[in-house]
Write a protein that holds these residues in place. Structure first.
Motif, PDB file in Angstrom:
ATOM      1  N   MET A   1       0.842  -1.200   0.000  1.00  0.00           N
ATOM      2  CA  MET A   1       0.000   0.000   0.000  1.00  0.00           C
ATOM      3  C   MET A   1       0.878   1.251   0.000  1.00  0.00           C
ATOM      4  SD  MET A   1      -2.831   1.119   2.893  1.00  0.00           S
ATOM      5  CE  MET A   1      -3.664   2.693   2.784  1.00  0.00           C
ATOM      6  N   ASP A   2       0.456   2.288  -0.766  1.00  0.00           N
ATOM      7  CA  ASP A   2       1.223   3.532  -0.819  1.00  0.00           C
ATOM      8  C   ASP A   2       1.220   4.215   0.534  1.00  0.00           C
ATOM      9  OD1 ASP A   2       1.688   3.132  -3.491  1.00  0.00           O
ATOM     10  OD2 ASP A   2      -0.009   4.360  -4.148  1.00  0.00           O
ATOM     11  N   GLU A   3       2.250   5.025   0.764  1.00  0.00           N
ATOM     12  CA  GLU A   3       2.299   5.779   2.012  1.00  0.00           C
ATOM     13  C   GLU A   3       1.146   6.776   2.075  1.00  0.00           C
ATOM     14  OE1 GLU A   3       6.743   6.117   3.845  1.00  0.00           O
ATOM     15  OE2 GLU A   3       6.108   7.670   2.444  1.00  0.00           O
ATOM     16  N   ILE A   4       0.621   6.978   3.265  1.00  0.00           N
ATOM     17  CA  ILE A   4      -0.434   7.959   3.491  1.00  0.00           C
ATOM     18  C   ILE A   4       0.225   9.268   3.885  1.00  0.00           C
ATOM     19  CG2 ILE A   4      -2.391   8.596   4.946  1.00  0.00           C
ATOM     20  CD1 ILE A   4      -2.939   5.569   5.259  1.00  0.00           C
ATOM     21  N   SER A   5      -0.048  10.313   3.119  1.00  0.00           N
ATOM     22  CA  SER A   5       0.560  11.617   3.414  1.00  0.00           C
ATOM     23  C   SER A   5      -0.332  12.408   4.363  1.00  0.00           C
ATOM     24  CB  SER A   5       0.789  12.405   2.129  1.00  0.00           C
ATOM     25  OG  SER A   5      -0.432  12.562   1.412  1.00  0.00           O
ATOM     26  N   LEU A   6       0.322  13.114   5.286  1.00  0.00           N
ATOM     27  CA  LEU A   6      -0.401  13.784   6.370  1.00  0.00           C
ATOM     28  C   LEU A   6      -0.055  15.268   6.471  1.00  0.00           C
ATOM     29  CD1 LEU A   6       0.232  11.102   9.113  1.00  0.00           C
ATOM     30  CD2 LEU A   6      -2.025  11.711   8.271  1.00  0.00           C
ATOM     31  N   LEU A   7      -1.061  16.045   6.886  1.00  0.00           N
ATOM     32  CA  LEU A   7      -0.864  17.424   7.305  1.00  0.00           C
ATOM     33  C   LEU A   7      -1.324  17.492   8.757  1.00  0.00           C
ATOM     34  CD1 LEU A   7      -0.398  20.488   6.929  1.00  0.00           C
ATOM     35  CD2 LEU A   7      -2.719  20.634   5.983  1.00  0.00           C
ATOM     36  N   LEU A   8      -0.461  17.976   9.651  1.00  0.00           N
ATOM     37  CA  LEU A   8      -0.764  18.042  11.082  1.00  0.00           C
ATOM     38  C   LEU A   8      -1.157  19.474  11.449  1.00  0.00           C
ATOM     39  CD1 LEU A   8       2.328  16.022  12.417  1.00  0.00           C
ATOM     40  CD2 LEU A   8       0.097  15.137  11.658  1.00  0.00           C
ATOM     41  N   VAL A   9      -2.331  19.637  12.048  1.00  0.00           N
ATOM     42  CA  VAL A   9      -2.826  20.974  12.368  1.00  0.00           C
ATOM     43  C   VAL A   9      -3.167  21.052  13.853  1.00  0.00           C
ATOM     44  CG1 VAL A   9      -4.469  22.779  11.749  1.00  0.00           C
ATOM     45  CG2 VAL A   9      -3.855  21.025  10.052  1.00  0.00           C
ATOM     46  N   ASP A  10      -2.369  21.811  14.594  1.00  0.00           N
ATOM     47  CA  ASP A  10      -2.581  21.994  16.036  1.00  0.00           C
ATOM     48  C   ASP A  10      -1.830  23.241  16.456  1.00  0.00           C
ATOM     49  OD1 ASP A  10      -2.204  21.566  19.053  1.00  0.00           O
ATOM     50  OD2 ASP A  10      -3.458  19.862  18.522  1.00  0.00           O
ATOM     51  N   ASP A  11      -2.396  24.012  17.381  1.00  0.00           N
ATOM     52  CA  ASP A  11      -1.713  25.243  17.787  1.00  0.00           C
ATOM     53  C   ASP A  11      -0.606  25.003  18.805  1.00  0.00           C
ATOM     54  OD1 ASP A  11      -3.717  26.493  20.495  1.00  0.00           O
ATOM     55  OD2 ASP A  11      -3.965  24.591  19.480  1.00  0.00           O
ATOM     56  N   HIS A  12      -0.471  23.769  19.301  1.00  0.00           N
ATOM     57  CA  HIS A  12       0.582  23.476  20.272  1.00  0.00           C
ATOM     58  C   HIS A  12       1.746  22.753  19.579  1.00  0.00           C
ATOM     59  CE1 HIS A  12      -2.989  23.816  22.997  1.00  0.00           C
ATOM     60  NE2 HIS A  12      -2.111  24.566  23.645  1.00  0.00           N
ATOM     61  N   PRO A  13       2.933  23.374  19.519  1.00  0.00           N
ATOM     62  CA  PRO A  13       4.087  22.739  18.880  1.00  0.00           C
ATOM     63  C   PRO A  13       4.425  21.379  19.483  1.00  0.00           C
ATOM     64  CG  PRO A  13       4.533  25.057  19.311  1.00  0.00           C
ATOM     65  CD  PRO A  13       3.245  24.744  19.994  1.00  0.00           C
ATOM     66  N   VAL A  14       4.258  21.236  20.797  1.00  0.00           N
ATOM     67  CA  VAL A  14       4.585  19.961  21.452  1.00  0.00           C
ATOM     68  C   VAL A  14       3.709  18.835  20.907  1.00  0.00           C
ATOM     69  CG1 VAL A  14       4.525  18.719  23.642  1.00  0.00           C
ATOM     70  CG2 VAL A  14       5.409  21.039  23.577  1.00  0.00           C
ATOM     71  N   VAL A  15       2.430  19.137  20.693  1.00  0.00           N
ATOM     72  CA  VAL A  15       1.512  18.138  20.139  1.00  0.00           C
ATOM     73  C   VAL A  15       1.924  17.782  18.715  1.00  0.00           C
ATOM     74  CG1 VAL A  15      -0.884  17.689  19.439  1.00  0.00           C
ATOM     75  CG2 VAL A  15      -0.406  18.860  21.599  1.00  0.00           C
ATOM     76  N   ARG A  16       2.218  18.793  17.910  1.00  0.00           N
ATOM     77  CA  ARG A  16       2.630  18.532  16.523  1.00  0.00           C
ATOM     78  C   ARG A  16       3.910  17.710  16.478  1.00  0.00           C
ATOM     79  NH1 ARG A  16       1.787  24.144  15.958  1.00  0.00           N
ATOM     80  NH2 ARG A  16       3.979  24.448  15.381  1.00  0.00           N
ATOM     81  N   ASN A  17       4.878  18.061  17.320  1.00  0.00           N
ATOM     82  CA  ASN A  17       6.139  17.319  17.351  1.00  0.00           C
ATOM     83  C   ASN A  17       5.909  15.865  17.746  1.00  0.00           C
ATOM     84  OD1 ASN A  17       7.523  19.616  16.663  1.00  0.00           O
ATOM     85  ND2 ASN A  17       8.147  20.124  18.762  1.00  0.00           N
ATOM     86  N   GLY A  18       5.037  15.657  18.732  1.00  0.00           N
ATOM     87  CA  GLY A  18       4.742  14.294  19.162  1.00  0.00           C
ATOM     88  C   GLY A  18       4.094  13.480  18.056  1.00  0.00           C
ATOM     89  N   LEU A  19       3.139  14.089  17.367  1.00  0.00           N
ATOM     90  CA  LEU A  19       2.467  13.390  16.263  1.00  0.00           C
ATOM     91  C   LEU A  19       3.434  13.100  15.116  1.00  0.00           C
ATOM     92  CD1 LEU A  19      -0.898  15.397  16.168  1.00  0.00           C
ATOM     93  CD2 LEU A  19      -0.619  12.981  16.801  1.00  0.00           C
ATOM     94  N   ARG A  20       4.262  14.103  14.793  1.00  0.00           N
ATOM     95  CA  ARG A  20       5.234  13.898  13.704  1.00  0.00           C
ATOM     96  C   ARG A  20       6.172  12.737  14.033  1.00  0.00           C
ATOM     97  NH1 ARG A  20       7.911  16.408   9.389  1.00  0.00           N
ATOM     98  NH2 ARG A  20       6.657  18.306   9.446  1.00  0.00           N
ATOM     99  N   GLY A  21       6.692  12.729  15.261  1.00  0.00           N
ATOM    100  CA  GLY A  21       7.606  11.649  15.647  1.00  0.00           C
ATOM    101  C   GLY A  21       6.924  10.293  15.589  1.00  0.00           C
ATOM    102  N   MET A  22       5.675  10.247  16.013  1.00  0.00           N
ATOM    103  CA  MET A  22       4.919   9.004  16.032  1.00  0.00           C
ATOM    104  C   MET A  22       4.706   8.461  14.622  1.00  0.00           C
ATOM    105  SD  MET A  22       1.094   8.474  17.645  1.00  0.00           S
ATOM    106  CE  MET A  22       1.463   9.658  18.942  1.00  0.00           C
ATOM    107  N   PHE A  23       4.286   9.339  13.709  1.00  0.00           N
ATOM    108  CA  PHE A  23       3.983   8.880  12.351  1.00  0.00           C
ATOM    109  C   PHE A  23       5.243   8.630  11.514  1.00  0.00           C
ATOM    110  CE2 PHE A  23      -0.248  10.617  13.325  1.00  0.00           C
ATOM    111  CZ  PHE A  23      -1.044   9.571  12.862  1.00  0.00           C
TER     112      PHE A  23
END
Length: 210
Positions: A1-23
């Motif tokens: 299966m092809d990779e799923i591309s993501l856009l992360l939208v959150d006003d808290h940088p810590v949340v975005r960083n956590g999600l980016r690292g996870m994915f």
């Protein structure tokens, strides 16, 4: 299966960083960009065409609900998966109605989040159990009327074409009181005249309930 591309939208940088690292540490996903508010999200989505947008709702500078509405209006193909701490009716129902494909809470387990993104990318609706339960309840139980009992009586008579003077006579109140009730009805329904109030009354199920 092809990779799923993501856009992360959150006003808290810590949340975005956590999600980016996870994915980014999990095969099958790629993070294209991050946005801190809904306005940025819409522009990035238009430029980058991600498969899935993980969208928070309440953000300074542009909330998620307005962004979802705008994405839908523009016909952008990206699927929106709401990821938020909020699960009240004022958040969940409008987001789904605006075009969100799914709705998860931020306390969802990691595997549940990954699966939800895969499901959203495939166009399937994904709802956290709490949100699903709330939506079912909302469907089964129509929202209560925003009008007080007397205001509804006045609106029902207006719908029959009754004049203010005759409404006053029928309800044993003064004509000035009728006008006060009508003013409250207009404000609560967000309208400015009698015809619009009647139309909104039927639209919201206030009229025609019996």
């Amino acid at each position: 299966m092809d990779e799923i591309s993501l856009l992360l939208v959150d006003d808290h940088p810590v949340v975005r960083n956590g999600l980016r690292g996870m994915f980014e540490s999990t095969p099958g996903f790629t993070v294209l960009a991050e946005a801190s508010n809904g306005v940025e999200a819409v522009e990035l989505a238009a430029d980058l065409d991600p498969d899935v947008i993980l969208m928070d709702l309440r953000m300074p500078g542009g909330g998620g609900l307005d962004a979802i509405t705008e994405l839908t209006r523009r016909g952008i193909r990206s699927k929106v998966l709401v990821l938020t701490t909020w699960d009240t009716d004022t958040d969940t129902l409008p987001a789904i109605e605006a075009g969100a494909t799914g709705y998860l809470l931020k306390d969802a387990p990691q595997d549940e989040l990954f699966n939800a993104v895969r499901q959203a990318a495939a166009g399937r609706t994904v709802l956290s159990p709490a949100v699903a339960s709330r939506l079912v309840s909302a469907v089964r139980s129509p929202a209560p009327s925003p009008l007080a009992a007397r205001e509804r009586q006045v609106l029902e008579l207006v719908a029959k074409g009754t004049s203010n003077r005759d409404i006053a006579r029928e309800l044993f109140i003064s004509e000035a009181t009728v006008k006060t009730h009508l003013s409250h009805v207009f404000t609560k329904l967000g309208v400015t005249d009698r015809a619009a109030a009647v139309a909104k009354g039927y639209e919201q199920g206030i009229l025609g309930r019996d």
